[in-house]
Design a protein around this motif. Structure first.
Motif, PDB file in Angstrom:
ATOM      1  N   SER A  11       3.651   7.559 -17.509  1.00  0.00           N
ATOM      2  CA  SER A  11       4.022   7.655 -16.565  1.00  0.00           C
ATOM      3  C   SER A  11       4.490   8.448 -15.355  1.00  0.00           C
ATOM      4  O   SER A  11       5.505   7.821 -14.926  1.00  0.00           O
ATOM      5  N   PHE A 168      11.117  10.702 -21.588  1.00  0.00           N
ATOM      6  CA  PHE A 168      11.146   8.917 -22.704  1.00  0.00           C
ATOM      7  C   PHE A 168       9.975   9.246 -23.700  1.00  0.00           C
ATOM      8  O   PHE A 168       9.808   9.468 -25.176  1.00  0.00           O
ATOM      9  N   TYR A 169       8.822   9.903 -23.107  1.00  0.00           N
ATOM     10  CA  TYR A 169       7.558   9.981 -23.743  1.00  0.00           C
ATOM     11  C   TYR A 169       7.103  11.044 -24.671  1.00  0.00           C
ATOM     12  O   TYR A 169       7.654  11.080 -26.239  1.00  0.00           O
ATOM     13  N   PHE A 186      19.424  12.889 -20.703  1.00  0.00           N
ATOM     14  CA  PHE A 186      18.241  11.419 -21.147  1.00  0.00           C
ATOM     15  C   PHE A 186      19.182  10.179 -21.044  1.00  0.00           C
ATOM     16  O   PHE A 186      19.011   8.473 -20.579  1.00  0.00           O
ATOM     17  N   VAL A 190      18.945   7.033 -18.641  1.00  0.00           N
ATOM     18  CA  VAL A 190      18.025   5.362 -18.950  1.00  0.00           C
ATOM     19  C   VAL A 190      19.150   4.232 -19.328  1.00  0.00           C
ATOM     20  O   VAL A 190      18.810   3.233 -19.418  1.00  0.00           O
ATOM     21  N   LEU A 199      11.772   0.670 -17.453  1.00  0.00           N
ATOM     22  CA  LEU A 199      11.862   1.046 -19.298  1.00  0.00           C
ATOM     23  C   LEU A 199      11.041  -0.517 -19.740  1.00  0.00           C
ATOM     24  O   LEU A 199      10.765  -0.755 -20.464  1.00  0.00           O
ATOM     25  N   ILE A 215       8.528   5.197 -30.856  1.00  0.00           N
ATOM     26  CA  ILE A 215      10.055   5.113 -29.805  1.00  0.00           C
ATOM     27  C   ILE A 215      11.099   4.675 -30.428  1.00  0.00           C
ATOM     28  O   ILE A 215      11.021   3.493 -31.507  1.00  0.00           O
ATOM     29  N   PHE A 219      14.408   1.019 -27.467  1.00  0.00           N
ATOM     30  CA  PHE A 219      13.406   0.405 -26.805  1.00  0.00           C
ATOM     31  C   PHE A 219      12.909  -0.560 -26.890  1.00  0.00           C
ATOM     32  O   PHE A 219      11.976  -0.839 -26.057  1.00  0.00           O
TER      33      PHE A 219
END
Length: 221
Positions: A11, A168-169, A186, A190, A199, A215, A219
């Motif tokens: 990250s 994201f995480y 978000f 992205v 990504l 996830i 993605f």
């Protein structure tokens, strides 16, 4: 010549990668695989803490993702900056960079670390405390982002470079579905080309993330 020593899944490596891609600076990517003794030795020679990323700029080595982004702004000016030149104007950006790193990213990492331990060493109390802290951080972020424009602190900046990996995480582990401003922010992140590229490059490595099944499918394909 700039060289970034990094890992595509990390990250904190995503932060300078987003900045480099967003400002279209030329650099040499140098992936580090800590399962290889020679790579581990190389990283330790670059930064004794054995943490990536590390940015090599000629004879200068820079550790810590926020600092290397500032270094790029100061020493390799691009058409757009990740921090404004005015120190006063930079303060809100520094605040939200620290917020995403300290209150979301590092808190999320406690849950990941617990999942990576053998079952007999896992601690549900640590996980519960981390989830409670994430809930608090989400409420703060939702309130802030509800009053913002597209990005965390004005124009796209260091703060947004920090937000991408954090959200994201953390969003995979502890979703923020009931926070509409965070969700919208978000989605803007992205879709930004620099973030989308990071990504996409990380995609082959997601299988090593202990919560890979959480996830979102968009993605993974």
């Amino acid at each position: 010549m700039l060289t970034l020593f990094y890992h595509p899944l990390s990250s904190f490596c995503w932060k300078p990668l987003v900045a480099l891609y967003d400002t279209q600076r030329e650099f040499t990517p140098h992936p580090i695989d800590l399962t290889k003794p020679e790579d581990a030795a190389l990283l330790e020679s670059l930064w004794p803490m054995r943490q990536f990323p590390v940015l090599q700029d000629g004879a200068t080595r820079i550790a810590e993702s926020s600092i290397m982004i500032e270094h790029l702004d100061l020493n390799h000016p691009a058409q757009s900056r990740m921090l404004p030149a005015d120190p006063q104007a930079a303060l809100p950006i520094r605040l939200w960079d620290r917020f995403f790193d300290m209150n979301i990213q590092l808190v999320m990492q406690k849950i990941v670390d617990d999942a990576l331990r053998p079952p007999e060493r896992r601690d549900p109390v640590i996980v519960e405390q981390a989830r409670d802290k994430l809930d608090r951080a989400y409420r703060v972020a939702e309130r802030h982002l509800s009053g913002q424009g597209d990005w965390a602190a004005g124009a796209f900046s260091l703060a947004d470079c920090a937000a991408l990996p954090a959200l994201f995480y953390a969003g995979a582990i502890h979703p923020f579905d009931d926070h509409p401003a965070m969700r919208a922010y978000f989605d803007r992140l992205v879709q930004r080309p620099s973030c989308a590229r990071v990504l996409d490059e990380a995609k082959p490595w997601f299988r090593y993330f202990p919560f890979q099944d959480r996830i979102p499918a968009r993605f993974m394909t």
